[in-house]
Design a protein around this motif. Structure first.
Motif, PDB file in Angstrom:
ATOM      1  N   GLU A   9      -4.613  -6.167  -7.833  1.00 24.74           N
ATOM      2  CA  GLU A   9      -5.102  -5.052  -7.023  1.00 24.74           C
ATOM      3  C   GLU A   9      -5.935  -5.612  -5.894  1.00 24.74           C
ATOM      4  O   GLU A   9      -6.844  -6.423  -6.121  1.00 24.74           O
ATOM      5  CB  GLU A   9      -5.951  -4.112  -7.894  1.00 24.74           C
ATOM      6  CG  GLU A   9      -6.429  -2.893  -7.137  1.00 24.74           C
ATOM      7  CD  GLU A   9      -7.232  -1.933  -8.006  1.00 24.74           C
ATOM      8  OE1 GLU A   9      -6.913  -1.777  -9.194  1.00 24.74           O
ATOM      9  OE2 GLU A   9      -8.200  -1.359  -7.469  1.00 24.74           O
ATOM     10  N   LYS A  10      -5.649  -5.192  -4.669  1.00 25.16           N
ATOM     11  CA  LYS A  10      -6.392  -5.687  -3.521  1.00 25.16           C
ATOM     12  C   LYS A  10      -7.869  -5.329  -3.632  1.00 25.16           C
ATOM     13  O   LYS A  10      -8.215  -4.179  -3.890  1.00 25.16           O
ATOM     14  CB  LYS A  10      -5.837  -5.096  -2.218  1.00 25.16           C
ATOM     15  CG  LYS A  10      -6.551  -5.666  -1.006  1.00 25.16           C
ATOM     16  CD  LYS A  10      -6.016  -5.186   0.312  1.00 25.16           C
ATOM     17  CE  LYS A  10      -6.924  -5.727   1.436  1.00 25.16           C
ATOM     18  NZ  LYS A  10      -6.426  -5.352   2.765  1.00 25.16           N
ATOM     19  N   GLY A  11      -8.723  -6.310  -3.425  1.00 23.17           N
ATOM     20  CA  GLY A  11     -10.159  -6.050  -3.388  1.00 23.17           C
ATOM     21  C   GLY A  11     -10.812  -6.018  -4.747  1.00 23.17           C
ATOM     22  O   GLY A  11     -12.023  -5.838  -4.847  1.00 23.17           O
ATOM     23  N   ASN A  20      -1.856 -18.954  -3.592  1.00 21.61           N
ATOM     24  CA  ASN A  20      -3.271 -18.657  -3.355  1.00 21.61           C
ATOM     25  C   ASN A  20      -3.686 -17.229  -3.727  1.00 21.61           C
ATOM     26  O   ASN A  20      -4.583 -16.656  -3.121  1.00 21.61           O
ATOM     27  CB  ASN A  20      -3.596 -18.939  -1.876  1.00 21.61           C
ATOM     28  CG  ASN A  20      -5.075 -19.251  -1.684  1.00 21.61           C
ATOM     29  OD1 ASN A  20      -5.702 -19.854  -2.553  1.00 21.61           O
ATOM     30  ND2 ASN A  20      -5.614 -18.822  -0.561  1.00 21.61           N
ATOM     31  N   ILE A  21      -3.037 -16.671  -4.726  1.00 20.17           N
ATOM     32  CA  ILE A  21      -3.316 -15.277  -5.108  1.00 20.17           C
ATOM     33  C   ILE A  21      -3.701 -15.218  -6.588  1.00 20.17           C
ATOM     34  O   ILE A  21      -2.862 -15.425  -7.456  1.00 20.17           O
ATOM     35  CB  ILE A  21      -2.078 -14.384  -4.869  1.00 20.17           C
ATOM     36  CG1 ILE A  21      -1.668 -14.417  -3.395  1.00 20.17           C
ATOM     37  CG2 ILE A  21      -2.347 -12.949  -5.317  1.00 20.17           C
ATOM     38  CD1 ILE A  21      -0.352 -13.717  -3.101  1.00 20.17           C
ATOM     39  N   PRO A  22      -4.963 -14.919  -6.893  1.00 24.65           N
ATOM     40  CA  PRO A  22      -5.340 -14.749  -8.295  1.00 24.65           C
ATOM     41  C   PRO A  22      -4.737 -13.459  -8.851  1.00 24.65           C
ATOM     42  O   PRO A  22      -4.484 -12.512  -8.102  1.00 24.65           O
ATOM     43  CB  PRO A  22      -6.862 -14.664  -8.256  1.00 24.65           C
ATOM     44  CG  PRO A  22      -7.188 -14.207  -6.879  1.00 24.65           C
ATOM     45  CD  PRO A  22      -6.098 -14.694  -5.975  1.00 24.65           C
ATOM     46  N   ILE A  23      -4.506 -13.441 -10.161  1.00 23.43           N
ATOM     47  CA  ILE A  23      -3.947 -12.256 -10.814  1.00 23.43           C
ATOM     48  C   ILE A  23      -5.035 -11.611 -11.653  1.00 23.43           C
ATOM     49  O   ILE A  23      -5.695 -12.271 -12.451  1.00 23.43           O
ATOM     50  CB  ILE A  23      -2.714 -12.650 -11.659  1.00 23.43           C
ATOM     51  CG1 ILE A  23      -1.596 -13.133 -10.712  1.00 23.43           C
ATOM     52  CG2 ILE A  23      -2.246 -11.496 -12.522  1.00 23.43           C
ATOM     53  CD1 ILE A  23      -0.315 -13.554 -11.397  1.00 23.43           C
ATOM     54  N   ASN A  24      -5.241 -10.299 -11.465  1.00 22.21           N
ATOM     55  CA  ASN A  24      -6.325  -9.610 -12.169  1.00 22.21           C
ATOM     56  C   ASN A  24      -6.097  -9.537 -13.663  1.00 22.21           C
ATOM     57  O   ASN A  24      -7.007  -9.784 -14.457  1.00 22.21           O
ATOM     58  CB  ASN A  24      -6.497  -8.178 -11.628  1.00 22.21           C
ATOM     59  CG  ASN A  24      -6.936  -8.146 -10.183  1.00 22.21           C
ATOM     60  OD1 ASN A  24      -6.115  -7.947  -9.296  1.00 22.21           O
ATOM     61  ND2 ASN A  24      -8.213  -8.407  -9.937  1.00 22.21           N
TER      62      ASN A  24
END
Lengths: 257, 257, 257, 257
Positions: free
Chosen positions: B252-254, C12-16
């Motif tokens: 989820e962005k942010g 470069n994108i973490p996963i929640n």
């Protein structure tokens, strides 16, 4: 207090089935390994109602069920049905119950254990005779034979649900039904697989491609050759990975077109 | 007749949301190709209720919705929200609607056409400002990279559902969202595939193995680079063919941890 | 064998949240009367994934869960979360579990006993601190105050589902939540009622008409006055007998418009 | 490319039904008031498969359906079935389709209009003869006669779902089925009711208490007296407001115990 249900009905229409539906109740079922398993049943309890009576007595269905101390076996089902017929002065009684059933399985190579869940159920009726059907839903893996054959690499595959119903001459364990069905698919599936297990299942399934038609026939072959099974209905629904709908096949013993 | 709902409430507790839920209503939504599409909405319509009033007036929610002639567009949603706030003397209004949306797609090689169904929806709120979220659920094919890497042949694959929510600066068509998501998966899926198409999808997907983690990141990459999209939430649920549960990833962005 | 999941990710994108969803597992929960109750959990198990890693290790979620011997208590949930963080080298862990819970209740006048089923659940997270929410769904009876007031005879009524979530300072039993919610409705409901019980429930509910707004506020009043409850969210959905949709109210502590 | 499906099968087991399941497709059905109504069908499309062939050709089911331009009428269903039998070289074809159907209804006193949604469907088979069943699900209000009789005030009531299936000698509109069923219940239900309407429905239903047994018999009386209806199955499921399960009754023409 007036018993409205027992009043005479003048519409002259008998009711085939009347009772309660969707009742959740704690139950204990037979377990091949541990003798008994606690689980949760969802019940439908129905009887017939002759044309002369206005209504059945809904509370008695629960009283009968509660009196059986949560035990749900084939033998016990017949006793519940007999008690329903007596308590409700009915000729026919019907009880269906659905429940999740857990089996501890070991991964094929690593041997690590985990629980797998199977939706099971009983369909039973007592008129003059007692009729009992065992239902088991077995998730399996199916690799598409067409996709494998026509493609230079890979093959689409997916989870498929095999729903079987059987009538029996003598006891067949839920565990045995599951083993027969898993044997008929491209591969069995597991809750817990380590990497070496995943490699094994991937390769085994690729080596055993099966259409839904194949799986249904392979299950039937196994049931035909088991003298304990007197009747079967086998449905396979494959959650096609290349479509957003299911592929389906159904074979029922004794059913023509 | 007494208006019980309008009576003063003395419990001193404001209600965050009150209204009606699960209302099915025929609607018309915008369609990139055909301008308009008839479909069926399932609505939740809520407002806030100040501490001083005992109840809201449920029938007015339906009256407001019905007055808008079934049109459900972002602009129209704001108008419904404004009318709800006025009709119910509320500060905040919430409307969510879910609907199936059909797109005609052509198979990748044969070019044969068929309809594909997508579960879509809008989530909208009006307080001082108007907030609008578009929801689209896109079924895709995922081939497991681990299974492919460690196995001598084949690779397990399955249908995965990609649920995206986006806030927009300017219009993004449902069709564009679907294209971005399908592009991020191992392969798109179709309602109708002839043999040459099935071969193509099988091979393309085998050449593009994707974990749920990969799919979620690939979708996010596309959304980050689209200036029309100001916020997104991307969920991927893969109906694992070797298990009876789902693999899941969500970005989820942010949102920090 | 190559560990594809552990490879470096360059997007470069973490996963929640990443993990497994919809896993059914046998569990044992605390029971006020009988100490322990066997039931069936449906689990979601998620952790965060830093931007540098390609994937999580899905099998470890099951290993961690299985290691806890099916016990699911608040204390045990924290231990599962800690083990997940360690096994998966994660900063945050999330576990939700839903399960049916049975309580033996006696009918109000006849005193006859039967089991009632309640959908319950836990929502737990561990980052630096442990967060735990108890969910209970309580079916109740609501009689419409407006219908009663304006009609010369009768009043429409229906089953309503009250979904509560609470955070606690100290233990509140599921049984206590149910009692508070039932007390807030027009009347409690039962699996088994004889005629004298049905008369009682009919009259009591007619004497206590409640809108969904009333029920939500009455529940909140009881929760506000219980020092063990530090936060609550109360939702009421009434399956309106005069409509084919639901009436809904929601109050959440600390939430403004 | 090899046609794996057409290869000879040596297991000697014919398949009763094979095809696709759960396919969502846009359709147009007949509407008594507006001639045509756009809606969304969920299809099952099956044929038989002789013992000599390994598989059916799944893509042809979609091709046949798509060719009929979304029109779904009794006449059109027979044409789809004939085309399926030809395209798949089958003896028997089965098509079932479920769809929501909307009717504009006016509130009984205020006359205000709104849409009501009904789950409808067709079950059709073509072997030598064409068989066609219309399904309609009608939500109604039932007031319990026992509760009314034994209580000093009020009576428990609830939404009940009446599921009817009919075979017809000549056309019966969905709207007519709904009217007959609503007439058989304690009262019809509506999407939009103003206060004067709610008073009316409350009082009318209180004056017409009906068990599920009563509703099923009253529907059957109406069907027996309509020469256009040659066969019926009537099921009533009442979402009991005093219990968390359903009360159920079922009558099928020509069925003995």
């Amino acid at each position: 207090m007036r018993d409205v249900q027992s009043e005479k009905d003048h519409r002259n229409i008998p009711i085939n089935m009347v009772g309660i539906k969707g009742l959740k109740y704690p139950i204990i079922v037979m377990d091949r390994t541990n003798k008994r398993q606690h689980t949760i049943g969802t019940f439908n309890l129905f009887v017939d109602l002759p044309k002369d009576f206005r209504g059945t007595h809904m509370s008695r269905f629960v009283e009968v069920l509660d009196r059986h101390n949560m035990k749900v076996t084939p033998k016990n089902m017949e006793s519940i049905l007999d008690d329903m017929r007596e308590a409700l002065k009915a000729t026919v009684a019907h009880v269906t119950v659905d429940f999740p059933y857990f089996i501890r399985k070991n991964a094929p190579i690593s041997g690590i254990g985990s629980y797998s869940s199977y939706n099971c159920g009983f369909i039973s009726t007592k008129n003059k005779e007692f009729d009992f059907i065992l239902k088991v839903e077995v998730p399996v893996l199916t690799v598409c034979p067409c996709s494998k054959e026509i493609s230079d690499r890979g093959a689409h595959n997916q989870r498929a649900m095999v729903n079987v119903q059987v009538r029996m001459n003598s006891l067949v364990w839920i565990e045995e039904i599951i083993e027969m069905v898993e044997d008929a698919a491209s591969a069995p599936i597991f809750t817990l697989l380590k990497r070496e297990d995943e490699k094994f299942i991937t390769e085994v399934s690729y080596d055993n491609p099966r259409f839904v038609e194949d799986v249904s026939r392979e299950v039937v072959l196994r049931f035909m050759n088991d003298p304990r099974i007197s009747w079967y209905r086998v449905e396979v629904s494959s959650q096609e990975s290349i479509h957003n709908h299911e592929a389906y096949a159904c074979i029922e013993k004794g059913k023509s077109l």
